[in-house]
Design a protein around this motif. Structure first.
Motif, PDB file in Angstrom:
ATOM      1  N   LEU A  80     -22.379 -64.466 -41.125  1.00  0.00           N
ATOM      2  CA  LEU A  80     -22.571 -63.023 -41.181  1.00  0.00           C
ATOM      3  C   LEU A  80     -21.856 -62.294 -40.036  1.00  0.00           C
ATOM      4  N   ARG A  93     -17.017 -57.370 -47.567  1.00  0.00           N
ATOM      5  CA  ARG A  93     -17.504 -58.748 -47.637  1.00  0.00           C
ATOM      6  C   ARG A  93     -17.480 -59.272 -49.076  1.00  0.00           C
ATOM      7  N   ALA A 299     -32.179 -54.168 -55.830  1.00  0.00           N
ATOM      8  CA  ALA A 299     -32.518 -53.593 -54.528  1.00  0.00           C
ATOM      9  C   ALA A 299     -31.748 -52.301 -54.301  1.00  0.00           C
ATOM     10  N   MET A 300     -30.477 -52.287 -54.727  1.00  0.00           N
ATOM     11  CA  MET A 300     -29.649 -51.091 -54.552  1.00  0.00           C
ATOM     12  C   MET A 300     -30.168 -49.951 -55.419  1.00  0.00           C
ATOM     13  N   ALA A 303     -33.322 -48.538 -53.987  1.00  0.00           N
ATOM     14  CA  ALA A 303     -33.086 -47.697 -52.803  1.00  0.00           C
ATOM     15  C   ALA A 303     -32.569 -46.321 -53.221  1.00  0.00           C
TER      16      ALA A 303
ATOM     17  N   ASN B   3     -21.952 -51.906 -54.017  1.00  0.00           N
ATOM     18  CA  ASN B   3     -22.268 -52.841 -52.934  1.00  0.00           C
ATOM     19  C   ASN B   3     -23.311 -52.253 -51.998  1.00  0.00           C
ATOM     20  N   TRP B   4     -24.059 -53.136 -51.362  1.00  0.00           N
ATOM     21  CA  TRP B   4     -24.984 -52.677 -50.325  1.00  0.00           C
ATOM     22  C   TRP B   4     -24.150 -52.095 -49.186  1.00  0.00           C
ATOM     23  N   PRO B   5     -24.494 -50.891 -48.724  1.00  0.00           N
ATOM     24  CA  PRO B   5     -23.682 -50.294 -47.654  1.00  0.00           C
ATOM     25  C   PRO B   5     -23.765 -51.077 -46.338  1.00  0.00           C
ATOM     26  N   LEU B   6     -22.761 -50.825 -45.502  1.00  0.00           N
ATOM     27  CA  LEU B   6     -22.668 -51.491 -44.199  1.00  0.00           C
ATOM     28  C   LEU B   6     -23.391 -50.649 -43.143  1.00  0.00           C
ATOM     29  N   LEU B  25     -24.254 -55.345 -40.552  1.00  0.00           N
ATOM     30  CA  LEU B  25     -24.771 -56.128 -41.678  1.00  0.00           C
ATOM     31  C   LEU B  25     -24.922 -55.201 -42.880  1.00  0.00           C
ATOM     32  N   HIS B  26     -25.262 -55.789 -44.017  1.00  0.00           N
ATOM     33  CA  HIS B  26     -25.439 -54.997 -45.231  1.00  0.00           C
ATOM     34  C   HIS B  26     -26.922 -54.856 -45.560  1.00  0.00           C
ATOM     35  N   THR B  28     -29.711 -52.176 -48.264  1.00  0.00           N
ATOM     36  CA  THR B  28     -29.728 -51.103 -49.263  1.00  0.00           C
ATOM     37  C   THR B  28     -30.076 -49.763 -48.629  1.00  0.00           C
ATOM     38  N   ASP B  29     -30.853 -49.797 -47.558  1.00  0.00           N
ATOM     39  CA  ASP B  29     -31.206 -48.547 -46.878  1.00  0.00           C
ATOM     40  C   ASP B  29     -31.534 -48.869 -45.414  1.00  0.00           C
ATOM     41  N   LYS B  31     -34.239 -48.763 -43.732  1.00  0.00           N
ATOM     42  CA  LYS B  31     -35.450 -49.552 -43.507  1.00  0.00           C
ATOM     43  C   LYS B  31     -35.131 -51.046 -43.643  1.00  0.00           C
ATOM     44  N   MET B  32     -34.412 -51.384 -44.706  1.00  0.00           N
ATOM     45  CA  MET B  32     -34.048 -52.793 -44.888  1.00  0.00           C
ATOM     46  C   MET B  32     -33.067 -53.233 -43.808  1.00  0.00           C
ATOM     47  N   GLU B  35     -34.990 -54.433 -40.903  1.00  0.00           N
ATOM     48  CA  GLU B  35     -35.596 -55.754 -41.147  1.00  0.00           C
ATOM     49  C   GLU B  35     -34.532 -56.849 -41.105  1.00  0.00           C
ATOM     50  N   ASN B  36     -33.395 -56.581 -41.734  1.00  0.00           N
ATOM     51  CA  ASN B  36     -32.325 -57.582 -41.719  1.00  0.00           C
ATOM     52  C   ASN B  36     -31.820 -57.816 -40.297  1.00  0.00           C
TER      53      ASN B  36
ATOM     54  N   GLU C  36     -28.194 -62.034 -45.769  1.00  0.00           N
ATOM     55  CA  GLU C  36     -29.276 -61.453 -44.977  1.00  0.00           C
ATOM     56  C   GLU C  36     -30.639 -61.940 -45.479  1.00  0.00           C
ATOM     57  N   TYR C 136     -45.601 -59.557 -40.869  1.00  0.00           N
ATOM     58  CA  TYR C 136     -44.195 -59.327 -41.215  1.00  0.00           C
ATOM     59  C   TYR C 136     -43.866 -59.890 -42.599  1.00  0.00           C
ATOM     60  N   ARG C 147     -39.390 -53.438 -54.910  1.00  0.00           N
ATOM     61  CA  ARG C 147     -37.966 -53.298 -55.238  1.00  0.00           C
ATOM     62  C   ARG C 147     -37.651 -53.876 -56.610  1.00  0.00           C
TER      63      ARG C 147
END
Lengths: 311, 93, 252
Positions: A80, A93, A299-300, A303, B3-6, B25-26, B28-29, B31-32, B35-36, C36, C136, C147
């Motif tokens: 990553l 990516r 997930a996208m 969101a 794609n999940w945004p950067l 990192l990537h 979706t929002d 908040k995530m 966490e990531n 991730e 967590y 989701r």
């Protein structure tokens, strides 16, 4: 400024050990080389999770299970960090991963060898990670800033990887005959492929000269390989094991160990896709990617729904 | 599929220090992304606080203008304390 | 199979839940839907291995016959494992994995919160550490249930399918075994009725937000806590125990 002037100025910056940052002007080929090398490196980390992942569910005790799992998770992290460094160069990516999945992009051939016994977890950590670290430490001084920073972070984290591998082998080397046999066998199988990890000899390395000039690469393949051999031999002696090379001998004049000829036919064959696990590795990555598609999409979409609700 | 945004990730390693850029990192929002970032960038107790911002929202200065932006500061050496010669007998200032 | 030591039995139920769940989660390592989340799954697996170790170490002391944490983890017979059936349920896909995790976390979040007050100081300490991890995990698994439930049509259908299938396994956690009943009476374990009520509320709220339909059949499978497992379990043990069975009594 003309391209030639820009290139000259760029090389002057490189020669002065200045780091190049994402938005700086850079020759198209410098960018292309970096994208190729960094993504290849990232793919190697991610594919590299597979042979070890193969043993997580069979680790012999809880301590080893936790260490191995943490180690493999680090590989995901390293993949990553590297994708993230590549993305500063204007690629996505997902496109890089598509190139891996289509077979267009390469990853380190070492991961096309199978992990057959528990001792392989030791040999992979000690030899494969050991060889990788040799290369990575040199890359901490690479000329592209985001790549160098990713490598610094990776090297910090990798420091326990080699030790945990060596520790596995050390325990086996003090064990019963079955454990010693396992230990020696794993060293026999992983030694030569580890030496191949440094790439073709300098004389036959097509991209090497330019990469060294741009300081993307800091030390040549052969020099790193020699350092690795010299470093590994005393460690192997402590294990009471042997390296599978009858030509391995200390050369007083050179101040280095001489070693036998690497089987470059095998190297090229594995590179072409004919290694024992090339197809499995690619299939596993492809499956994970394809089976994860609905998850990533859901997930996208969720969101976006949520963002609309808030707006 | 989109794609999940950067996201760019900034970590404060301990209270009293600034948040520092650590990578991206990537997610979706936002908040995530936090966490990531926790799982990706703080596995070894590297942080006590995380900032995330979508990469596309960052405006960066143009490296082509670097000379115009930063060189004029170079001759203002009188802004630095070392510019001033003080008598040796003066111990603290 | 229950021993004459209800405290040991109780410790083993929860040690086994963590070990077996982590074994399943670690199967994801290298195969997650996105890097991730591969790392997130592994983090949860690592937390559970750590928890299992603390509990097995305590179990070894309680047992007092010189067994180690690894003897408990790797060389018991299938009938001696006390984890719930839910923990051993195969990963199937990401939706099953998420829902299994959510059912585990939605129990442990309140169970551990109360276990911090256990009259057994060792278990109270372990609970204190574990609670933070589970808080967590719960947030993570709950977010993913929502989701997927409120994502695309495909994801909604997949998580609803997982829910329909796993529903009959979620209840075993909140039905106390004989050993657990003794622990409750001794205030070593908390009252399960209260935890059950809190958990039902968490589950219903989450499913409502995720647009999921709670299955109507109230029947719940059980047996894990007594050592009667699913047919999947033998294969999981075969893999997990391989080294200890093939090379008994060695150091690794």
């Amino acid at each position: 400024m003309t391209t030639e002037e820009l290139e000259k100025k760029f090389q002057e910056r490189i020669d002065a050990e200045e780091k190049i940052e994402a938005k700086d002007w850079m020759p198209a080929d410098y960018r292309k080389t970096l994208i190729r090398q960094i993504s290849q490196h990232a793919h190697s980390e991610v594919v590299g999770m597979l042979p070890e992942g193969n043993w997580v569910t069979r680790a012999p005790n809880l301590k080893r299970k936790a260490i191995l799992l943490a180690k493999i998770q680090d590989e995901a992290g390293h993949g990553l960090y590297l994708y993230s460094a590549a993305e500063t160069l204007g690629v996505e990516r997902t496109d890089l991963i598509d190139d891996l999945n289509s077979g267009k992009a390469k990853y380190s051939s070492i991961f096309n060898y199978p992990a057959l016994t528990w001792a392989d977890m030791g040999a992979v950590g000690w030899l494969v990670d050991g060889a990788a670290i040799m290369n990575q430490v040199a890359l901490c001084r690479t000329s592209y800033g985001p790549y160098a920073r990713a490598m610094v972070r990776i090297c910090k984290e990798e420091s326990f990887h080699q030790r945990q591998g060596y520790d596995i082998l050390l325990t086996l080397s003090k064990g019963n005959d079955a454990q010693k046999r396992m230990c020696q066998d794993a060293i026999n199988r992983w030694w030569w492929p580890s030496l191949m990890m440094f790439g073709p000899p300098d004389a036959n390395s097509p991209h090497s000269a330019q990469s060294l000039k741009w300081k993307i690469k800091r030390v040549s393949n052969d020099e790193l390989r020699q350092r690795f051999v010299d470093m590994t031999i005393p460690q192997c002696n402590i294990l009471g094991m042997t390296l599978p090379d009858p030509k391995l001998v200390w050369n007083q004049d050179r101040g280095h160990h001489d070693f036998g000829e690497i089987d470059w036919v095998e190297f090229n064959n594995v590179l072409k896709g004919n290694g024992p696990c090339n197809k499995e590795r690619l299939e596993a990555r492809l499956n994970a990617h394809n089976e994860g598609a609905w998850v990533r999409e859901a997930a996208m979409v969720h969101a976006e729904k949520r963002a609309r609700k808030i707006a | 599929m989109k794609n999940w945004p950067l996201f760019e990730i900034f970590i404060r390693s301990k209270n009293g220090l600034d948040h520092r850029h650590v990578g991206s990192l990537h997610a979706t929002d936002a908040k995530m992304a936090i966490e990531n970032a926790r799982d990706v960038y703080t596995r070894r107790m590297e942080g006590v606080s995380i900032w995330v911002v979508e990469s596309k929202l960052i405006t960066a200065s143009d490296p082509g203008e670097a000379e115009a932006l930063f060189e004029p500061a170079e001759d203002k050496i009188y802004r630095h304390p070392t510019f001033y010669d003080l008598p040796d007998e003066l111990k603290h200032m | 199979m229950s021993s004459a030591n209800p405290l040991l039995d109780f410790v083993l139920i929860h040690a086994d839940n963590s070990l077996i769940l982590s074994q399943r989660l670690s199967e994801w390592c290298g195969h997650g839907p996105v890097l991730e989340q591969d790392m997130a799954l592994t983090n949860i697996a690592l937390d559970h291995i750590g928890r299992a170790r603390l509990l097995y170490q305590y179990a070894a002391e309680l047992d007092g016959t010189g067994k180690t944490e690894d003897d408990f983890a790797f060389v018991r017979d299938e009938l001696d494992y006390k984890n719930v059936l839910l923990a051993e349920y195969p990963n199937v896909d990401f939706a099953y994995t998420i829902l299994r995790q959510f059912f585990m976390d939605s129990f442990y979040i309140d169970f551990l919160d109360k276990m911090v007050l256990s009259t057994d100081t060792r278990l109270s300490q372990i609970a204190n550490k574990s609670l933070k991890e589970t808080q967590y995990h719960y947030k993570w698994s709950k977010d993913w249930v929502i989701r997927l439930g409120d994502g695309t049509e495909v994801s909604h259908q997949k998580i609803q399918t997982a829910l329909n299938r796993l529903w009959e396994y979620h209840g075993e956690l909140v039905v106390p075994s004989d050993a657990e009943k003794i622990m409750i009476a001794q205030k070593i374990a908390p009252d399960f009725e209260e935890i059950k009520a809190l958990r039902t509320q968490r589950i219903l709220e989450t499913f409502a937000e995720a647009n999921l339909t709670t299955p109507s059949n109230p029947w719940q499978q059980s047996g894990g806590k007594k050592g009667y497992h699913s047919e999947h379990f033998g294969f999981l043990l075969t893999e997990m125990q391989f080294m200890q069975r093939a090379y008994p009594g060695l150091d690794w």
